[in-house]
Design a protein around this motif. Structure first.
Motif, PDB file in Angstrom:
ATOM      1  N   LEU A   3       0.835  -1.194   0.000  1.00 20.23           N
ATOM      2  CA  LEU A   3       0.000   0.000   0.000  1.00 20.23           C
ATOM      3  C   LEU A   3       0.876   1.253   0.000  1.00 20.23           C
ATOM      4  CD1 LEU A   3      -2.766   1.346   0.092  1.00 20.23           C
ATOM      5  CD2 LEU A   3      -2.670   1.160   2.601  1.00 20.23           C
ATOM      6  N   HIS A   4       1.930   1.235   0.780  1.00 25.22           N
ATOM      7  CA  HIS A   4       2.856   2.377   0.805  1.00 25.22           C
ATOM      8  C   HIS A   4       3.389   2.674  -0.595  1.00 25.22           C
ATOM      9  CE1 HIS A   4       6.177   5.026   1.748  1.00 25.22           C
ATOM     10  NE2 HIS A   4       6.963   4.186   1.099  1.00 25.22           N
ATOM     11  N   GLU A   5       3.765   1.643  -1.317  1.00 24.78           N
ATOM     12  CA  GLU A   5       4.303   1.846  -2.667  1.00 24.78           C
ATOM     13  C   GLU A   5       3.237   2.419  -3.605  1.00 24.78           C
ATOM     14  OE1 GLU A   5       7.462   1.798  -3.350  1.00 24.78           O
ATOM     15  OE2 GLU A   5       7.940   1.013  -1.372  1.00 24.78           O
ATOM     16  N   LYS A   6       1.981   2.068  -3.374  1.00 25.28           N
ATOM     17  CA  LYS A   6       0.901   2.624  -4.192  1.00 25.28           C
ATOM     18  C   LYS A   6       0.627   4.085  -3.828  1.00 25.28           C
ATOM     19  CE  LYS A   6      -1.550  -1.711  -4.951  1.00 25.28           C
ATOM     20  NZ  LYS A   6      -2.751  -2.486  -4.601  1.00 25.28           N
ATOM     21  N   LEU A   7       0.742   4.399  -2.549  1.00 20.72           N
ATOM     22  CA  LEU A   7       0.436   5.757  -2.085  1.00 20.72           C
ATOM     23  C   LEU A   7       1.573   6.738  -2.341  1.00 20.72           C
ATOM     24  CD1 LEU A   7      -1.320   4.985   1.319  1.00 20.72           C
ATOM     25  CD2 LEU A   7      -2.372   5.442  -0.911  1.00 20.72           C
ATOM     26  N   ALA A   8       2.780   6.235  -2.443  1.00 20.61           N
ATOM     27  CA  ALA A   8       3.950   7.094  -2.676  1.00 20.61           C
ATOM     28  C   ALA A   8       4.729   6.530  -3.859  1.00 20.61           C
ATOM     29  CB  ALA A   8       4.824   7.142  -1.423  1.00 20.61           C
ATOM     30  N   PRO A   9       4.139   6.616  -5.052  1.00 17.96           N
ATOM     31  CA  PRO A   9       4.759   5.967  -6.204  1.00 17.96           C
ATOM     32  C   PRO A   9       6.105   6.571  -6.603  1.00 17.96           C
ATOM     33  CG  PRO A   9       2.895   7.316  -6.891  1.00 17.96           C
ATOM     34  CD  PRO A   9       2.923   7.343  -5.401  1.00 17.96           C
ATOM     35  N   ALA A  47       9.503   5.940  -9.657  1.00 17.83           N
ATOM     36  CA  ALA A  47       9.758   5.494 -11.027  1.00 17.83           C
ATOM     37  C   ALA A  47       9.647   3.963 -11.046  1.00 17.83           C
ATOM     38  CB  ALA A  47      11.146   5.940 -11.467  1.00 17.83           C
ATOM     39  N   PRO A  48       9.348   3.363 -12.203  1.00 24.57           N
ATOM     40  CA  PRO A  48       9.142   1.909 -12.268  1.00 24.57           C
ATOM     41  C   PRO A  48      10.297   1.078 -11.695  1.00 24.57           C
ATOM     42  CG  PRO A  48       8.377   2.908 -14.281  1.00 24.57           C
ATOM     43  CD  PRO A  48       9.047   4.006 -13.489  1.00 24.57           C
ATOM     44  N   LEU A  49      11.529   1.409 -12.001  1.00 26.64           N
ATOM     45  CA  LEU A  49      12.651   0.618 -11.493  1.00 26.64           C
ATOM     46  C   LEU A  49      12.757   0.729  -9.976  1.00 26.64           C
ATOM     47  CD1 LEU A  49      15.001  -1.266 -12.139  1.00 26.64           C
ATOM     48  CD2 LEU A  49      16.437   0.773 -12.503  1.00 26.64           C
ATOM     49  N   GLU A  50      12.545   1.919  -9.440  1.00 19.48           N
ATOM     50  CA  GLU A  50      12.576   2.103  -7.987  1.00 19.48           C
ATOM     51  C   GLU A  50      11.451   1.324  -7.311  1.00 19.48           C
ATOM     52  OE1 GLU A  50      12.284   6.320  -7.591  1.00 19.48           O
ATOM     53  OE2 GLU A  50      14.407   6.640  -8.029  1.00 19.48           O
ATOM     54  N   THR A  51      10.271   1.346  -7.908  1.00 22.42           N
ATOM     55  CA  THR A  51       9.134   0.617  -7.346  1.00 22.42           C
ATOM     56  C   THR A  51       9.399  -0.884  -7.334  1.00 22.42           C
ATOM     57  OG1 THR A  51       7.579   2.324  -8.046  1.00 22.42           O
ATOM     58  CG2 THR A  51       6.660   0.141  -7.611  1.00 22.42           C
ATOM     59  N   VAL A  52       9.910  -1.408  -8.424  1.00 25.04           N
ATOM     60  CA  VAL A  52      10.218  -2.840  -8.500  1.00 25.04           C
ATOM     61  C   VAL A  52      11.279  -3.198  -7.458  1.00 25.04           C
ATOM     62  CG1 VAL A  52      11.306  -4.604  -9.958  1.00 25.04           C
ATOM     63  CG2 VAL A  52       9.476  -3.188 -10.861  1.00 25.04           C
ATOM     64  N   MET A  53      12.294  -2.348  -7.328  1.00 27.77           N
ATOM     65  CA  MET A  53      13.342  -2.586  -6.334  1.00 27.77           C
ATOM     66  C   MET A  53      12.740  -2.603  -4.927  1.00 27.77           C
ATOM     67  SD  MET A  53      16.535  -0.118  -5.231  1.00 27.77           S
ATOM     68  CE  MET A  53      15.384   1.159  -4.748  1.00 27.77           C
ATOM     69  N   ASP A  54      11.920  -1.620  -4.597  1.00 27.23           N
ATOM     70  CA  ASP A  54      11.327  -1.550  -3.261  1.00 27.23           C
ATOM     71  C   ASP A  54      10.427  -2.747  -2.978  1.00 27.23           C
ATOM     72  OD1 ASP A  54      12.627   0.858  -2.847  1.00 27.23           O
ATOM     73  OD2 ASP A  54      10.836   2.092  -3.111  1.00 27.23           O
ATOM     74  N   LEU A  55       9.561  -3.083  -3.932  1.00 24.69           N
ATOM     75  CA  LEU A  55       8.678  -4.242  -3.734  1.00 24.69           C
ATOM     76  C   LEU A  55       9.468  -5.537  -3.584  1.00 24.69           C
ATOM     77  CD1 LEU A  55       5.844  -3.356  -6.274  1.00 24.69           C
ATOM     78  CD2 LEU A  55       5.657  -3.385  -3.764  1.00 24.69           C
ATOM     79  N   SER A 106      24.897  -5.696   2.401  1.00 27.28           N
ATOM     80  CA  SER A 106      26.236  -5.486   1.829  1.00 27.28           C
ATOM     81  C   SER A 106      26.465  -6.400   0.625  1.00 27.28           C
ATOM     82  CB  SER A 106      27.327  -5.702   2.884  1.00 27.28           C
ATOM     83  OG  SER A 106      27.475  -7.075   3.175  1.00 27.28           O
ATOM     84  N   ASN A 107      25.723  -7.494   0.566  1.00 27.91           N
ATOM     85  CA  ASN A 107      25.816  -8.427  -0.564  1.00 27.91           C
ATOM     86  C   ASN A 107      24.697  -8.218  -1.593  1.00 27.91           C
ATOM     87  OD1 ASN A 107      28.100  -9.865   0.401  1.00 27.91           O
ATOM     88  ND2 ASN A 107      26.785 -10.889   1.880  1.00 27.91           N
ATOM     89  N   ALA A 108      23.969  -7.105  -1.474  1.00 28.30           N
ATOM     90  CA  ALA A 108      22.870  -6.825  -2.408  1.00 28.30           C
ATOM     91  C   ALA A 108      23.410  -6.734  -3.825  1.00 28.30           C
ATOM     92  CB  ALA A 108      22.178  -5.520  -2.019  1.00 28.30           C
ATOM     93  N   LYS A 109      22.548  -7.068  -4.760  1.00 26.12           N
ATOM     94  CA  LYS A 109      22.919  -7.093  -6.176  1.00 26.12           C
ATOM     95  C   LYS A 109      22.396  -5.836  -6.879  1.00 26.12           C
ATOM     96  CE  LYS A 109      24.471 -11.189  -5.473  1.00 26.12           C
ATOM     97  NZ  LYS A 109      25.852 -11.343  -5.134  1.00 26.12           N
ATOM     98  N   GLN A 110      23.215  -5.248  -7.695  1.00 29.10           N
ATOM     99  CA  GLN A 110      22.808  -4.057  -8.428  1.00 29.10           C
ATOM    100  C   GLN A 110      21.957  -4.442  -9.637  1.00 29.10           C
ATOM    101  OE1 GLN A 110      25.950  -1.484  -9.877  1.00 29.10           O
ATOM    102  NE2 GLN A 110      24.574   0.266  -9.779  1.00 29.10           N
ATOM    103  N   ILE A 111      20.885  -3.685  -9.834  1.00 27.31           N
ATOM    104  CA  ILE A 111      20.030  -3.892 -10.995  1.00 27.31           C
ATOM    105  C   ILE A 111      20.004  -2.607 -11.822  1.00 27.31           C
ATOM    106  CG2 ILE A 111      18.632  -5.678  -9.897  1.00 27.31           C
ATOM    107  CD1 ILE A 111      16.437  -3.515  -9.494  1.00 27.31           C
ATOM    108  N   THR A 112      19.782  -2.766 -13.115  1.00 28.93           N
ATOM    109  CA  THR A 112      19.709  -1.598 -13.994  1.00 28.93           C
ATOM    110  C   THR A 112      18.413  -1.553 -14.793  1.00 28.93           C
ATOM    111  OG1 THR A 112      20.910  -2.782 -15.723  1.00 28.93           O
ATOM    112  CG2 THR A 112      22.215  -1.406 -14.212  1.00 28.93           C
ATOM    113  N   LYS A 113      17.681  -2.674 -14.773  1.00 26.39           N
ATOM    114  CA  LYS A 113      16.386  -2.688 -15.451  1.00 26.39           C
ATOM    115  C   LYS A 113      15.423  -3.571 -14.658  1.00 26.39           C
ATOM    116  CE  LYS A 113      18.125  -5.912 -18.974  1.00 26.39           C
ATOM    117  NZ  LYS A 113      19.507  -6.034 -18.715  1.00 26.39           N
ATOM    118  N   VAL A 114      14.146  -3.345 -14.874  1.00 26.97           N
ATOM    119  CA  VAL A 114      13.084  -4.012 -14.110  1.00 26.97           C
ATOM    120  C   VAL A 114      13.251  -5.532 -14.114  1.00 26.97           C
ATOM    121  CG1 VAL A 114      10.599  -4.458 -14.082  1.00 26.97           C
ATOM    122  CG2 VAL A 114      11.437  -2.119 -14.378  1.00 26.97           C
TER     123      VAL A 114
END
Length: 158
Positions: free
Chosen positions: A91-97, A99-107, A137-145
């Motif tokens: 719900l938070h992601e819907k209420l405070a949208p 950019a698409p890549l940021e949303t996918v990362m957060d979800l 610290s071991n998170a993986k970097q993403i550049t596209k959805v």
């Protein structure tokens, strides 16, 4: 408190969506707000303003928030607890949208945080923070959805 200033900015429809979630479990309103505040406090202490960017500290914050939300909803049913965390954070992601890549990362990081919930049930707060610092610290970097699909059990960042 930032939560109240954010609530004031919501539309009627957004407030109704929020109300629907919380009317289902009204006893979780206050604990949810406390878990949210605690998440922000810990993240600020550990990472400062870097937690608000799209890097590894942000992944930490999203995972921590989901774990703490599941903790406040947990009685004997892990699935119900993680379902609560999912409802609130989605719900938070819907209420405070974003950019698409940021949303996918957060979800995605929210989901991974919920996966970590059962692993962290018996940890102290200090141990939980250390656990999540290691994971982030071991998170993986993403550049596209589509990149998130490659890391189903790992935190990601942009």
């Amino acid at each position: 408190m930032k939560i109240w200033s954010r609530l004031k900015k919501l539309s009627i429809k957004q407030l109704l969506n929020l109300g629907v979630v919380f009317i289902q479990r009204p006893l979780l309103i206050r604990p949810t707000l406390k878990a949210t505040s605690k998440t922000m406090s810990i993240s600020q202490k550990e990472f400062g303003s870097a937690q608000h960017k799209n890097g590894k500290p942000n992944a930490f914050r999203h995972a921590l928030w989901n774990i703490l939300l599941a903790n406040v909803a947990y009685t004997k049913n892990e699935a119900a607890a993680t379902d609560w965390a999912e409802q609130v954070t989605t719900l938070h992601e819907k209420l405070a949208p974003n950019a698409p890549l940021e949303t996918v990362m957060d979800l995605h990081n929210n989901m991974v945080g919920r996966q970590f919930f059962s692993e962290t049930l018996d940890l102290s707060e200090k141990e939980l923070i250390q656990f999540l610092k290691e994971k982030s610290s071991n998170a993986k970097q993403i550049t596209k959805v589509e990149d998130v699909e490659r890391y189903p059990n790992e935190l990601v960042y942009i």
